[in-house]
Every structure is written in structure tokens, then in C-alpha cells.
Design a protein around this motif. Structure first.
Motif, mmCIF file in Angstrom:
data_model
loop_
_atom_site.group_PDB
_atom_site.id
_atom_site.type_symbol
_atom_site.label_atom_id
_atom_site.label_comp_id
_atom_site.label_asym_id
_atom_site.label_seq_id
_atom_site.Cartn_x
_atom_site.Cartn_y
_atom_site.Cartn_z
ATOM 1 N N VAL A 27 0.835 -1.204 0.000
ATOM 2 C CA VAL A 27 0.000 0.000 0.000
ATOM 3 C C VAL A 27 0.870 1.254 0.000
ATOM 4 O O VAL A 27 0.573 2.232 -0.697
ATOM 5 C CB VAL A 27 -0.957 -0.015 1.208
ATOM 6 C CG1 VAL A 27 -1.700 1.312 1.326
ATOM 7 C CG2 VAL A 27 -1.955 -1.170 1.077
ATOM 8 N N SER A 32 -4.654 1.931 -4.740
ATOM 9 C CA SER A 32 -5.760 1.884 -3.779
ATOM 10 C C SER A 32 -6.580 0.617 -3.857
ATOM 11 O O SER A 32 -7.398 0.351 -2.980
ATOM 12 C CB SER A 32 -6.691 3.088 -4.001
ATOM 13 O OG SER A 32 -7.260 3.049 -5.305
ATOM 14 N N CYS A 33 -6.380 -0.197 -4.911
ATOM 15 C CA CYS A 33 -7.179 -1.410 -5.107
ATOM 16 C C CYS A 33 -6.264 -2.622 -5.265
ATOM 17 O O CYS A 33 -5.369 -2.628 -6.116
ATOM 18 C CB CYS A 33 -8.079 -1.274 -6.335
ATOM 19 S SG CYS A 33 -9.129 -2.712 -6.656
ATOM 20 N N ILE A 53 -6.838 -3.869 3.608
ATOM 21 C CA ILE A 53 -7.675 -2.721 3.979
ATOM 22 C C ILE A 53 -7.133 -2.074 5.249
ATOM 23 O O ILE A 53 -7.065 -0.844 5.372
ATOM 24 C CB ILE A 53 -9.142 -3.151 4.158
ATOM 25 C CG1 ILE A 53 -9.741 -3.579 2.807
ATOM 26 C CG2 ILE A 53 -9.962 -2.030 4.777
ATOM 27 C CD1 ILE A 53 -9.806 -2.491 1.755
ATOM 28 N N SER A 54 -6.712 -2.887 6.207
ATOM 29 C CA SER A 54 -6.118 -2.354 7.429
ATOM 30 C C SER A 54 -4.855 -1.552 7.133
ATOM 31 O O SER A 54 -4.543 -0.580 7.827
ATOM 32 C CB SER A 54 -5.792 -3.499 8.395
ATOM 33 O OG SER A 54 -5.176 -3.035 9.567
ATOM 34 N N GLY A 56 -4.469 0.293 4.609
ATOM 35 C CA GLY A 56 -4.827 1.566 3.991
ATOM 36 C C GLY A 56 -5.370 1.511 2.585
ATOM 37 O O GLY A 56 -5.652 2.556 1.982
ATOM 38 N N ALA A 57 -5.531 0.318 2.018
ATOM 39 C CA ALA A 57 -6.143 0.209 0.686
ATOM 40 C C ALA A 57 -7.608 0.633 0.745
ATOM 41 O O ALA A 57 -8.267 0.481 1.776
ATOM 42 C CB ALA A 57 -6.036 -1.225 0.169
ATOM 43 N N ARG A 58 -8.114 1.154 -0.356
ATOM 44 C CA ARG A 58 -9.507 1.606 -0.382
ATOM 45 C C ARG A 58 -10.462 0.459 -0.671
ATOM 46 O O ARG A 58 -11.553 0.387 -0.096
ATOM 47 C CB ARG A 58 -9.676 2.711 -1.434
ATOM 48 C CG ARG A 58 -11.083 3.305 -1.498
ATOM 49 C CD ARG A 58 -11.121 4.510 -2.416
ATOM 50 N NE ARG A 58 -10.788 4.160 -3.780
ATOM 51 C CZ ARG A 58 -11.678 3.710 -4.674
ATOM 52 N NH1 ARG A 58 -12.955 3.527 -4.310
ATOM 53 N NH2 ARG A 58 -11.312 3.434 -5.906
ATOM 54 N N GLN A 59 -10.060 -0.473 -1.556
ATOM 55 C CA GLN A 59 -10.941 -1.567 -1.926
ATOM 56 C C GLN A 59 -10.141 -2.733 -2.475
ATOM 57 O O GLN A 59 -8.941 -2.613 -2.731
ATOM 58 C CB GLN A 59 -11.969 -1.106 -2.972
ATOM 59 C CG GLN A 59 -11.366 -0.651 -4.291
ATOM 60 C CD GLN A 59 -12.403 -0.107 -5.260
ATOM 61 O OE1 GLN A 59 -13.522 0.195 -4.889
ATOM 62 N NE2 GLN A 59 -12.016 0.019 -6.520
ATOM 63 N N ARG A 72 -18.331 -7.152 2.012
ATOM 64 C CA ARG A 72 -19.015 -5.929 2.463
ATOM 65 C C ARG A 72 -19.744 -6.160 3.778
ATOM 66 O O ARG A 72 -19.828 -5.248 4.618
ATOM 67 C CB ARG A 72 -19.967 -5.434 1.379
ATOM 68 C CG ARG A 72 -19.235 -4.787 0.199
ATOM 69 C CD ARG A 72 -20.176 -4.270 -0.866
ATOM 70 N NE ARG A 72 -19.436 -3.574 -1.920
ATOM 71 C CZ ARG A 72 -19.986 -3.133 -3.048
ATOM 72 N NH1 ARG A 72 -21.292 -3.314 -3.273
ATOM 73 N NH2 ARG A 72 -19.235 -2.518 -3.937
ATOM 74 N N GLU A 77 -14.703 -2.932 1.633
ATOM 75 C CA GLU A 77 -15.185 -2.502 0.319
ATOM 76 C C GLU A 77 -14.559 -3.373 -0.771
ATOM 77 O O GLU A 77 -13.330 -3.456 -0.912
ATOM 78 C CB GLU A 77 -14.824 -1.038 0.075
ATOM 79 C CG GLU A 77 -15.284 -0.497 -1.272
ATOM 80 C CD GLU A 77 -16.803 -0.579 -1.468
ATOM 81 O OE1 GLU A 77 -17.241 -0.673 -2.630
ATOM 82 O OE2 GLU A 77 -17.551 -0.554 -0.455
#
Length: 234
Positions: A27, A32-33, A53-54, A56-59, A72, A77
């Protein structure tokens, strides 16, 4: 011959510590994905999704809407369309074509010694007799064959780690087992044999698998991970 009952399936041993460090590095490198298709490249989508995700990725990108809904529901996400932009090599701790690792491997593929047998000079192993012992040695029958992603072309061309030492896979890889030349290494039924990953001598061995088979490292790790018994360690 010394022998012990054992499952024919190798184990995909996944490290939470390596995953956390790799996810942070991936990340931080940008994007971001993350690409979590094919059950997170054989690593297990739920654990990998939570870690990335932890970090810092968005999805995360997954295969289908059912997986999107599952993630979800867990507060992650997820999407099933689009293009990932986080470096998967960093995320999963995979080597480049030269075997260089920038992050530690998240997966260690491990088989077990099923039996051992002395082999005299000139004696062959496995069907087709593509290997004959150049000197007296001992060989081990090890769980993991081409049905579990230990590709046939790896016979006589790849190495494993036994007791901290690299030893060659010899003869043709069978459906559920392969043969390893132990040389002077002592091994007992039930002992671990590492095919790739971990922190030892074969951490970057997937690069050799790539050269031997012509297949991509993502394909090789995914098939092996999907067909192994998966377990997590600290």
C-alpha cells in the motif's frame, strides 16, 4: 523402507506477520485497489482483504458478486470489476524473475516425507526412469504432485528445502507425490519439506519454477495455494 501414513496434500502455511508487513509495503508503494481474484491468488480472500484494507487500501478486486457481498458484510469494500493498482508481487511476497524478494513470502508450500529408501549407484526412481543415481544416496517420497500444482516439469529441475538444506526433486513428478534426493541429509517420515516460500533456502524458488515450466509466478502460486491444505501461523 521406513514409512508413515500421511495426507497426499501439501500444506499452504500462511504467515500473518509476513502478510502484515507485505500489505503495509504494498500500500505504501502506491495504489488503492488490491487484486484478490482467484481466492487472493490462492492465499484466502478473507484474511488478505482484512490485512490490505487495514494497511490503507480503499478496496479489493474479487471474482464475483457473492464474494463482494461477503466482504461488504464484514465491512470491507470490494468490487468485481475494474483494474487493481496495488503491486501484487509486494502484497503476496513473491519473487521477481531473478528470485529477488522485496517483501517476505506470505505463503510457504510444505510437503511431508512419507518414506525414505536407499538408492544405489545407477538405480532409477519414478516412472520413465529419467533419473538414475550417480552415486549411492537416499531418496524420500514426499507429499505433493502435479495434481496439487507441483508441475511435472519440475522433476530434475527444481529443489526443495529439507532440514535447512536445498535438495533436488528427481525423476518425474507423479500425481500426488514426488521424489527428493536427500544425499547425506537425514530425514524421517513426517518431516517437513518446503517447496517454496518461508524464510529459508527456497524462499524465492518460484522463480526457478517459472524458468522450468514457462508458467507465470502468479499462476504457479495460485494453483498451489488453491489445491493445498491451508493453515495460518503467527
Amino acid at each position: 523402507m521406513t514409512s508413515a501414513a500421511s495426507s497426499a496434500l501439501p500444506r499452504a502455511v500462511l504467515s500473518r506477520g509476513a502478510l502484515g508487513a507485505a500489505a503495509d509495503a504494498a500500500v505504501a508503494a502506491g495504489g488503492s485497489c488490491a487484486d484478490l481474484r482467484r481466492d487472493a491468488w490462492g492465499h484466502g480472500v478473507s484474511e488478505i482483504a482484512a490485512a490490505v484494507i487495514s494497511a490503507g487500501a480503499r478496496q479489493v478486486l474479487v471474482d464475483d458478486e457473492e464474494t463482494v457481498r461477503m466482504l461488504r458484510d464484514a465491512g470491507i469494500e470490494a468490487v468485481s470489476t475494474g483494474a487493481p493498482d496495488i503491486d501484487s508481487t509486494l502484497l503476496y511476497g513473491l519473487p521477481d524473475a531473478n528470485g529477488t524478494l522485496r517483501t517476505g513470502p506470505v505463503m510457504r508450500l510444505s510437503g511431508r516425507v512419507m518414506s525414505t529408501k536407499p538408492l544405489r549407484t545407477g538405480e532409477p526412481v519414478s516412472y520413465g526412469y529419467t533419473f538414475r543415481a550417480p552415486a549411492d544416496t537416499t531418496v524420500a517420497l514426499v507429499t505433493g504432485g502435479y495434481a496439487q500444482g507441483i508441475v511435472r516439469m519440475l522433476g530434475n529441475r527444481a529443489e526443495v528445502e529439507v532440514a535447512g538444506v536445498r535438495r533436488p526433486i528427481v525423476g518425474r513428478v507423479a500425481m500426488d507425490v514426488c521424489v527428493v534426493d536427500l544425499g547425506g541429509i537425514r530425514a524421517l517420515p513426517g518431516d517437513d519439506v518446503t517447496f517454496f516460500g518461508g524464510r529459508g533456502a527456497v524462499a524465492g524458488e518460484l522463480a526457478r519454477w517459472r524458468s522450468a515450466t514457462g508458467l507465470g509466478i502468479p499462476e504457479l502460486v495460485t494453483v498451489a495455494g488453491l489445491r493445498a491444505l491451508r493453515e495460518w501461523e503467527a
